[in-house]
Design a protein around this motif. Structure first.
Motif, PDB file in Angstrom:
ATOM      1  N   ILE A 113       9.959  -4.133 -13.612  1.00 36.25           N
ATOM      2  CA  ILE A 113       9.595  -5.414 -14.218  1.00 36.25           C
ATOM      3  C   ILE A 113       8.213  -5.789 -13.684  1.00 36.25           C
ATOM      4  O   ILE A 113       7.943  -5.663 -12.486  1.00 36.25           O
ATOM      5  CB  ILE A 113      10.602  -6.517 -13.842  1.00 36.25           C
ATOM      6  N   ILE A 114       7.353  -6.241 -14.582  1.00 38.70           N
ATOM      7  CA  ILE A 114       6.083  -6.868 -14.209  1.00 38.70           C
ATOM      8  C   ILE A 114       6.110  -8.241 -14.869  1.00 38.70           C
ATOM      9  O   ILE A 114       6.152  -8.338 -16.094  1.00 38.70           O
ATOM     10  CB  ILE A 114       4.866  -6.073 -14.708  1.00 38.70           C
ATOM     11  N   GLU A 115       6.121  -9.276 -14.060  1.00 44.09           N
ATOM     12  CA  GLU A 115       6.237 -10.617 -14.632  1.00 44.09           C
ATOM     13  C   GLU A 115       5.392 -11.619 -13.848  1.00 44.09           C
ATOM     14  O   GLU A 115       5.337 -11.578 -12.623  1.00 44.09           O
ATOM     15  CB  GLU A 115       7.700 -11.069 -14.627  1.00 44.09           C
ATOM     16  N   THR A 116       4.746 -12.492 -14.577  1.00 45.45           N
ATOM     17  CA  THR A 116       4.059 -13.628 -13.968  1.00 45.45           C
ATOM     18  C   THR A 116       5.079 -14.758 -13.880  1.00 45.45           C
ATOM     19  O   THR A 116       5.659 -15.148 -14.889  1.00 45.45           O
ATOM     20  CB  THR A 116       2.856 -14.078 -14.821  1.00 45.45           C
ATOM     21  N   VAL A 117       5.321 -15.234 -12.673  1.00 48.66           N
ATOM     22  CA  VAL A 117       6.324 -16.281 -12.470  1.00 48.66           C
ATOM     23  C   VAL A 117       5.683 -17.485 -11.779  1.00 48.66           C
ATOM     24  O   VAL A 117       4.653 -17.377 -11.118  1.00 48.66           O
ATOM     25  CB  VAL A 117       7.513 -15.775 -11.619  1.00 48.66           C
ATOM     26  N   ARG A 118       6.316 -18.613 -11.949  1.00 46.32           N
ATOM     27  CA  ARG A 118       5.917 -19.825 -11.223  1.00 46.32           C
ATOM     28  C   ARG A 118       6.735 -19.836  -9.945  1.00 46.32           C
ATOM     29  O   ARG A 118       7.963 -19.864  -9.972  1.00 46.32           O
ATOM     30  CB  ARG A 118       6.216 -21.058 -12.085  1.00 46.32           C
ATOM     31  N   TYR A 119       6.053 -19.806  -8.801  1.00 43.28           N
ATOM     32  CA  TYR A 119       6.731 -19.694  -7.514  1.00 43.28           C
ATOM     33  C   TYR A 119       6.008 -20.576  -6.504  1.00 43.28           C
ATOM     34  O   TYR A 119       4.813 -20.400  -6.274  1.00 43.28           O
ATOM     35  CB  TYR A 119       6.724 -18.227  -7.064  1.00 43.28           C
ATOM     36  N   ARG A 120       6.725 -21.531  -5.959  1.00 44.93           N
ATOM     37  CA  ARG A 120       6.163 -22.461  -4.974  1.00 44.93           C
ATOM     38  C   ARG A 120       4.874 -23.112  -5.478  1.00 44.93           C
ATOM     39  O   ARG A 120       3.842 -23.075  -4.829  1.00 44.93           O
ATOM     40  CB  ARG A 120       5.941 -21.761  -3.641  1.00 44.93           C
ATOM     41  N   GLU A 121       4.961 -23.641  -6.687  1.00 49.78           N
ATOM     42  CA  GLU A 121       3.891 -24.431  -7.299  1.00 49.78           C
ATOM     43  C   GLU A 121       2.640 -23.638  -7.684  1.00 49.78           C
ATOM     44  O   GLU A 121       1.576 -24.197  -7.841  1.00 49.78           O
ATOM     45  CB  GLU A 121       3.486 -25.594  -6.379  1.00 49.78           C
ATOM     46  N   ARG A 122       2.763 -22.316  -7.819  1.00 50.70           N
ATOM     47  CA  ARG A 122       1.620 -21.532  -8.282  1.00 50.70           C
ATOM     48  C   ARG A 122       2.107 -20.284  -9.011  1.00 50.70           C
ATOM     49  O   ARG A 122       3.260 -19.894  -8.905  1.00 50.70           O
ATOM     50  CB  ARG A 122       0.673 -21.168  -7.145  1.00 50.70           C
ATOM     51  N   ASP A 123       1.197 -19.662  -9.757  1.00 56.40           N
ATOM     52  CA  ASP A 123       1.545 -18.459 -10.505  1.00 56.40           C
ATOM     53  C   ASP A 123       1.406 -17.230  -9.605  1.00 56.40           C
ATOM     54  O   ASP A 123       0.467 -17.128  -8.818  1.00 56.40           O
ATOM     55  CB  ASP A 123       0.635 -18.300 -11.727  1.00 56.40           C
ATOM     56  N   LEU A 124       2.346 -16.321  -9.764  1.00 56.90           N
ATOM     57  CA  LEU A 124       2.427 -15.126  -8.938  1.00 56.90           C
ATOM     58  C   LEU A 124       2.829 -13.963  -9.828  1.00 56.90           C
ATOM     59  O   LEU A 124       3.710 -14.110 -10.682  1.00 56.90           O
ATOM     60  CB  LEU A 124       3.473 -15.351  -7.845  1.00 56.90           C
ATOM     61  N   ILE A 125       2.203 -12.813  -9.655  1.00 60.50           N
ATOM     62  CA  ILE A 125       2.601 -11.609 -10.388  1.00 60.50           C
ATOM     63  C   ILE A 125       3.575 -10.844  -9.508  1.00 60.50           C
ATOM     64  O   ILE A 125       3.283 -10.574  -8.336  1.00 60.50           O
ATOM     65  CB  ILE A 125       1.389 -10.739 -10.739  1.00 60.50           C
ATOM     66  N   VAL A 126       4.727 -10.504 -10.078  1.00 55.28           N
ATOM     67  CA  VAL A 126       5.743  -9.745  -9.360  1.00 55.28           C
ATOM     68  C   VAL A 126       5.925  -8.408 -10.059  1.00 55.28           C
ATOM     69  O   VAL A 126       6.115  -8.364 -11.277  1.00 55.28           O
ATOM     70  CB  VAL A 126       7.089 -10.497  -9.319  1.00 55.28           C
ATOM     71  N   ILE A 127       5.848  -7.343  -9.283  1.00 56.08           N
ATOM     72  CA  ILE A 127       6.190  -6.005  -9.772  1.00 56.08           C
ATOM     73  C   ILE A 127       7.371  -5.570  -8.931  1.00 56.08           C
ATOM     74  O   ILE A 127       7.271  -5.449  -7.711  1.00 56.08           O
ATOM     75  CB  ILE A 127       5.019  -5.016  -9.623  1.00 56.08           C
ATOM     76  N   THR A 128       8.507  -5.358  -9.596  1.00 55.39           N
ATOM     77  CA  THR A 128       9.721  -5.027  -8.860  1.00 55.39           C
ATOM     78  C   THR A 128      10.550  -4.005  -9.627  1.00 55.39           C
ATOM     79  O   THR A 128      10.372  -3.812 -10.826  1.00 55.39           O
ATOM     80  CB  THR A 128      10.546  -6.297  -8.545  1.00 55.39           C
TER      81      THR A 128
END
Length: 181
Positions: A113-128
């Motif tokens: 999965i490659i997803e841009t998520v909202r995490y702790r009040e900011r955008d973060l790209i997660v590759i998992t």
């Protein structure tokens, strides 16, 4: 006709030649896009507990250095200041797993999965992924995305192979040309 000719010449100029195939990692020349990509890759946590993950991290380093003309800043721990987190789902904290909108359980072996998520009040790209090869494939896909010009603000990619064997069908000739079939 002139527009089409300019477009075709631009696309052809971006096609990697020779041994690297699509891993040519051409420097991004458009200043606005370069600035955007640099900010979205400013701080990267990359899990590295075995040879496959170390190789994936080295490729991320090579790709970002070439495309962005700067070495990426890798951190040793997942921090609130990271802009990208690359890790197996078993290493992600519960809060970050809950931020993903895609169900990680739908991934089999080598999926990612490659997803841009909202995490702790900011955008973060997660590759998992569930396994190391999934992280490797996700890393390569992310680097490919940077070469194909997307905005990184709203990524939502799920890749779950349906067969157990992936293959690249190409031949390296003695004159260093490459044929694909």
């Amino acid at each position: 006709v002139l527009f089409l000719s300019i477009y075709i010449n631009t696309v052809v100029a971006q096609i990697p030649q020779g041994y690297d195939l699509w891993l040519g990692y051409s420097k991004i020349s458009e200043e606005k896009k370069l600035t955007h990509y640099k900010s979205r890759t400013a701080s990267i946590y990359f899990e590295k507990d075995n040879d496959v993950l170390v190789s994936a991290k080295k490729e991320m380093n090579r790709g970002l250095k070439s495309m962005l003309d700067q070495a990426p800043n890798f951190t040793d721990a997942a921090e609130s200041s990271n802009t990208i987190i690359i890790a197996k789902q078993s290493k992600l904290n519960k809060e970050l797993l809950n931020a993903l909108t895609v169900d990680i359980n739908q991934l089999d072996k080598e999926g990612f999965i490659i997803e841009t998520v909202r995490y702790r009040e900011r955008d973060l790209i997660v590759i998992t992924a569930n396994d190391d090869l999934g992280i490797l494939y996700g890393t390569f896909r992310f680097l490919q995305l940077l070469q194909t010009d997307p905005a990184l603000d709203d990524l939502k990619i799920v890749d779950a192979p349906k067969i157990d064997l992936r293959m690249l069908n190409h031949w390296d000739n003695l004159d260093r040309t490459v044929e694909r079939g």
